[in-house]
Write a protein that holds these residues in place. Structure first.
Motif, PDB file in Angstrom:
ATOM      1  N   UNK A  80     -15.170 -66.537 -20.573  1.00 54.66           N
ATOM      2  CA  UNK A  80     -13.816 -66.726 -20.060  1.00 54.66           C
ATOM      3  C   UNK A  80     -12.791 -65.954 -20.892  1.00 54.66           C
ATOM      4  N   UNK A  81     -12.974 -65.935 -22.192  1.00 52.12           N
ATOM      5  CA  UNK A  81     -12.068 -65.176 -23.061  1.00 52.12           C
ATOM      6  C   UNK A  81     -12.170 -63.682 -22.773  1.00 52.12           C
ATOM      7  N   UNK A  82     -13.397 -63.196 -22.566  1.00 50.33           N
ATOM      8  CA  UNK A  82     -13.593 -61.784 -22.231  1.00 50.33           C
ATOM      9  C   UNK A  82     -12.970 -61.451 -20.876  1.00 50.33           C
ATOM     10  N   UNK A  83     -13.123 -62.358 -19.924  1.00 48.90           N
ATOM     11  CA  UNK A  83     -12.540 -62.156 -18.589  1.00 48.90           C
ATOM     12  C   UNK A  83     -11.018 -62.106 -18.658  1.00 48.90           C
ATOM     13  N   UNK A  84     -10.454 -62.969 -19.478  1.00 47.76           N
ATOM     14  CA  UNK A  84      -8.996 -63.000 -19.642  1.00 47.76           C
ATOM     15  C   UNK A  84      -8.494 -61.674 -20.228  1.00 47.76           C
ATOM     16  N   UNK A  85      -9.210 -61.168 -21.228  1.00 48.61           N
ATOM     17  CA  UNK A  85      -8.840 -59.888 -21.829  1.00 48.61           C
ATOM     18  C   UNK A  85      -8.905 -58.756 -20.808  1.00 48.61           C
ATOM     19  N   UNK A  86      -9.961 -58.790 -19.975  1.00 45.97           N
ATOM     20  CA  UNK A  86     -10.117 -57.758 -18.945  1.00 45.97           C
ATOM     21  C   UNK A  86      -8.970 -57.822 -17.948  1.00 45.97           C
ATOM     22  N   UNK A  87      -8.596 -59.042 -17.545  1.00 45.58           N
ATOM     23  CA  UNK A  87      -7.496 -59.200 -16.599  1.00 45.58           C
ATOM     24  C   UNK A  87      -6.179 -58.710 -17.172  1.00 45.58           C
ATOM     25  N   UNK A  88      -5.919 -59.043 -18.433  1.00 46.73           N
ATOM     26  CA  UNK A  88      -4.686 -58.590 -19.074  1.00 46.73           C
ATOM     27  C   UNK A  88      -4.650 -57.067 -19.212  1.00 46.73           C
ATOM     28  N   UNK A  89      -5.811 -56.489 -19.458  1.00 44.84           N
ATOM     29  CA  UNK A  89      -5.887 -55.026 -19.559  1.00 44.84           C
ATOM     30  C   UNK A  89      -5.559 -54.383 -18.215  1.00 44.84           C
ATOM     31  N   UNK A  90      -6.021 -55.016 -17.143  1.00 46.04           N
ATOM     32  CA  UNK A  90      -5.768 -54.473 -15.802  1.00 46.04           C
ATOM     33  C   UNK A  90      -4.290 -54.542 -15.445  1.00 46.04           C
ATOM     34  N   UNK A  91      -3.659 -55.717 -15.645  1.00 46.98           N
ATOM     35  CA  UNK A  91      -2.256 -55.828 -15.230  1.00 46.98           C
ATOM     36  C   UNK A  91      -1.312 -55.071 -16.176  1.00 46.98           C
ATOM     37  N   UNK A  92      -1.854 -54.595 -17.299  1.00 44.89           N
ATOM     38  CA  UNK A  92      -1.037 -53.723 -18.162  1.00 44.89           C
ATOM     39  C   UNK A  92      -0.998 -52.294 -17.612  1.00 44.89           C
ATOM     40  N   UNK A  93      -1.799 -52.054 -16.534  1.00 42.77           N
ATOM     41  CA  UNK A  93      -1.897 -50.708 -15.965  1.00 42.77           C
ATOM     42  C   UNK A  93      -1.460 -50.662 -14.499  1.00 42.77           C
ATOM     43  N   UNK A  94      -0.845 -51.715 -14.009  1.00 38.08           N
ATOM     44  CA  UNK A  94      -0.467 -51.747 -12.591  1.00 38.08           C
ATOM     45  C   UNK A  94       0.858 -51.021 -12.345  1.00 38.08           C
ATOM     46  N   UNK A  95       1.061 -50.644 -11.078  1.00 45.11           N
ATOM     47  CA  UNK A  95       2.309 -49.983 -10.678  1.00 45.11           C
ATOM     48  C   UNK A  95       2.505 -48.663 -11.387  1.00 45.11           C
ATOM     49  N   UNK A  96       3.667 -48.482 -11.995  1.00 44.59           N
ATOM     50  CA  UNK A  96       3.980 -47.220 -12.674  1.00 44.59           C
ATOM     51  C   UNK A  96       3.527 -47.209 -14.135  1.00 44.59           C
ATOM     52  N   UNK A  97       2.714 -48.200 -14.543  1.00 49.71           N
ATOM     53  CA  UNK A  97       2.271 -48.280 -15.943  1.00 49.71           C
ATOM     54  C   UNK A  97       0.908 -47.631 -16.162  1.00 49.71           C
ATOM     55  N   UNK A  98       0.251 -47.167 -15.102  1.00 50.43           N
ATOM     56  CA  UNK A  98      -1.121 -46.671 -15.202  1.00 50.43           C
ATOM     57  C   UNK A  98      -1.204 -45.425 -16.073  1.00 50.43           C
ATOM     58  N   UNK A  99      -2.213 -45.388 -16.938  1.00 52.59           N
ATOM     59  CA  UNK A  99      -2.469 -44.239 -17.809  1.00 52.59           C
ATOM     60  C   UNK A  99      -3.438 -43.294 -17.123  1.00 52.59           C
TER      61      UNK A  99
END
Length: 252
Positions: A80-99
């Motif tokens: 669950x902790x790993x899943x949470x980290x993965x989710x946070x990593x994804x929403x840090x790249x949404x919209x105009x934030x994508x690298x």
């Protein structure tokens, strides 16, 4: 021995030694009572010893179950902790934030995985159903064991909510992304071992990052799994307390 005491009694009566006879009779009664008390004590001791052995066997069986339960909880919590980290990593790249160098493919399997807890409760269930929980002498331990099933129930209720929401996220990816591309980059070795071919469709899963709907799905998935993580941690704290109490009782 009985004949011996009877002979003494008759001799005293025959010689009209009433006073001595009364003293003798009282002494005989005292001996009989003492004999009964000693027999009762021995019987109680044997019963106590038998019950202690039975309790120790129960405690050791419970320890096996709760050791297993602890390891399963620890594994689930880490997932669950790993899943949470993965989710946070994804929403840090949404919209105009994508690298430019970011790829969502290796994270999709994590954000769509909700671990379910399957505890091993055979011995405790048998103890409760047979009405033998009272054989455990430690009242605190009995109370904690009685709390185990209600605590699990609240966890399983939350799991069902998380799994239902998880299903909606999976359906969204089926409609808008490529599972084949995601599975080719999965961190799960069993999935990677399937050796999938390339997709026949020109689908870039990173395109989902441009969707506010997808961002909302992932954000809600993080919230659901965070709440589930809290329920798992509540279970593991109770599990550890039970194991600690079991260890103390087993060493007695």
């Amino acid at each position: 021995m009985i004949k011996f005491f009877r002979k003494i009694r008759y001799d005293l009566m025959g010689k009209n030694k009433t006073g001595k006879y009364l003293k003798y009779a009282i002494g005989e009664i005292v001996l009989v009572v003492l004999g009964i008390l000693i027999a009762l004590q021995l019987n109680n001791y044997n019963d106590t010893l038998k019950q202690h052995k039975q309790e120790q066997k129960i405690l050791q069986n419970l320890k096996l179950d709760f050791d297993y339960n602890l390891s399963e909880l620890e594994r689930n919590i880490q997932n669950l902790k790993n899943n949470k980290k993965a989710g946070l990593k994804i929403i840090s790249q949404t919209g105009n934030k994508i690298s430019n160098n970011f790829s969502i493919d290796s994270l999709i399997d994590q954000i769509t995985f909700t671990p379910v807890y399957f505890p091993q409760n055979g011995f405790l269930l048998e103890l409760v159903n047979s009405g033998k929980l009272g054989i455990i002498s430690n009242e605190t331990l009995r109370n904690r064991l009685s709390s185990w099933f209600p605590t699990l129930e609240t966890l399983h209720d939350r799991e069902q909510i998380a799994l239902e929401y998880n299903r909606h996220l999976v359906l969204y990816i089926i409609k808008n992304g490529s599972w084949l591309n995601a599975d080719k980059m999965s961190t799960d070795q069993q999935i990677r071992a399937i050796d999938f071919p390339a997709s026949g469709f020109d689908i870039d899963n990173n395109e989902m990052l441009k969707s506010s709907e997808f961002e909302n799905f992932v954000e809600n998935q993080i919230v659901n799994q965070t709440i589930l993580l809290g329920r798992q941690e509540k279970c593991i704290n109770l599990n550890k307390e039970i194991i600690e109490l079991l260890d103390i009782e087993i060493k007695k």
